[in-house]
Design a protein around this motif. Structure first.
Motif, PDB file in Angstrom:
ATOM      1  N   TRP A   1      -9.602  14.590 -10.375  1.00  0.00           N
ATOM      2  CA  TRP A   1     -10.195  13.363 -10.890  1.00  0.00           C
ATOM      3  C   TRP A   1      -9.806  13.037 -12.327  1.00  0.00           C
TER       4      TRP A   1
ATOM      5  N   GLU B   1      -4.435   9.555 -16.961  1.00  0.00           N
ATOM      6  CA  GLU B   1      -3.843   9.255 -15.658  1.00  0.00           C
ATOM      7  C   GLU B   1      -4.916   9.348 -14.583  1.00  0.00           C
ATOM      8  N   GLY B   2      -4.779   8.528 -13.596  1.00  0.00           N
ATOM      9  CA  GLY B   2      -5.708   8.589 -12.479  1.00  0.00           C
ATOM     10  C   GLY B   2      -5.223   7.685 -11.369  1.00  0.00           C
ATOM     11  N   ARG B   3      -5.937   7.721 -10.277  1.00  0.00           N
ATOM     12  CA  ARG B   3      -5.619   6.821  -9.168  1.00  0.00           C
ATOM     13  C   ARG B   3      -6.245   5.464  -9.438  1.00  0.00           C
ATOM     14  N   ASP B   4      -5.652   4.449  -8.873  1.00  0.00           N
ATOM     15  CA  ASP B   4      -6.179   3.103  -9.025  1.00  0.00           C
ATOM     16  C   ASP B   4      -7.593   3.029  -8.462  1.00  0.00           C
ATOM     17  N   TRP B   5      -8.365   2.093  -9.002  1.00  0.00           N
ATOM     18  CA  TRP B   5      -9.724   1.817  -8.551  1.00  0.00           C
ATOM     19  C   TRP B   5      -9.727   0.503  -7.796  1.00  0.00           C
TER      20      TRP B   5
ATOM     21  N   ILE C   1     -12.397   4.831  -5.826  1.00  0.00           N
ATOM     22  CA  ILE C   1     -11.004   5.247  -5.987  1.00  0.00           C
ATOM     23  C   ILE C   1     -10.196   4.843  -4.755  1.00  0.00           C
ATOM     24  N   VAL C   2      -8.974   4.386  -4.995  1.00  0.00           N
ATOM     25  CA  VAL C   2      -8.032   4.119  -3.910  1.00  0.00           C
ATOM     26  C   VAL C   2      -7.312   5.432  -3.624  1.00  0.00           C
ATOM     27  N   ASP C   3      -7.439   5.926  -2.401  1.00  0.00           N
ATOM     28  CA  ASP C   3      -6.781   7.175  -2.044  1.00  0.00           C
ATOM     29  C   ASP C   3      -5.265   6.994  -2.069  1.00  0.00           C
ATOM     30  N   GLU C   4      -4.563   8.088  -2.326  1.00  0.00           N
ATOM     31  CA  GLU C   4      -3.105   8.032  -2.393  1.00  0.00           C
ATOM     32  C   GLU C   4      -2.529   7.484  -1.085  1.00  0.00           C
TER      33      GLU C   4
ATOM     34  N   GLU D   1      -3.192   4.683   0.280  1.00  0.00           N
ATOM     35  CA  GLU D   1      -4.133   3.798   0.961  1.00  0.00           C
ATOM     36  C   GLU D   1      -3.921   2.351   0.528  1.00  0.00           C
TER      37      GLU D   1
ATOM     38  N   PHE E   1      -3.577   3.435 -14.971  1.00  0.00           N
ATOM     39  CA  PHE E   1      -3.909   2.933 -13.636  1.00  0.00           C
ATOM     40  C   PHE E   1      -4.607   1.585 -13.734  1.00  0.00           C
TER      41      PHE E   1
END
Length: 176
Positions: free
Chosen positions: A17, A40-44, A77-80, A82, A115
């Motif tokens: 996370w 750094e992180g995954r897009d929301w 969170i948008v999963d990788e 997805e 992100f």
């Protein structure tokens, strides 16, 4: 104007996370910044969920970082790998939608975060039974008219900046 150049990059923190990257950057004026940190992180995704009557769905849940219960738009969170719209519809805990459409993409924090926050309008939302929640979630729902949502923002009842930005941007784009 010219962009910066990255000379070196390493992870200062890399845990689930949260990833923090330390970069050494060469500025266009020749100066070197040797401790520029990036999150750094995954897009929301945030969801402007509208019922058939054009009421807006809000969720209230405990947010441990601020140690308070917060009213906000549904999202997560948008999963990788997805699809953003699929992620938005998945985040409608306890609700279904007839359709979703991506209406905006916003930088979360341009100087520090790598992100984005995607805004999806979900149309024709309706209750759909027991929500499938993450283990850290306990959620309360409310549906309000767009004017009441804006009133909640003005009065400080909705105070999460990501939701406020998405509410104003989404209601404007949709003409509500």
């Amino acid at each position: 104007m010219r962009p910066w150049k990255t000379i070196a990059s390493e992870y200062a923190l890399d845990v689930p996370w949260l990833r923090v990257r330390r970069e050494t950057c060469l500025l266009p004026n020749g100066q070197v910044v040797d401790d520029y940190y990036l999150w750094e992180g995954r897009d929301w995704v945030a969801v402007l969920a509208l019922t058939a009557e054009d009421k807006v769905l809000l969720v209230r849940q405990y947010r441990h970082a601020v140690q308070q219960f917060v009213w906000e738009l549904p999202g997560g969170i948008v999963d990788e790998g997805e699809d953003v719209v699929a992620a938005a519809l998945r985040e409608l805990t306890g609700y279904d939608a007839e359709r979703g459409e991506l209406i905006a993409r916003m930088a979360v924090d341009p100087p520090k975060a790598t992100f984005y926050n995607h805004l999806v309008a979900a149309h024709g939302c309706r209750p759909a039974g027991t929500p499938c929640l993450d283990r850290t979630e306990e959620i309360e729902h409310v549906t309000l008219s767009p004017q009441d949502v804006l009133d909640w923002v003005r009065r400080g009842r909705i105070w999460a900046q990501s939701s406020i930005a998405c509410i104003y941007r989404g209601l404007d784009i949709l003409g509500l």
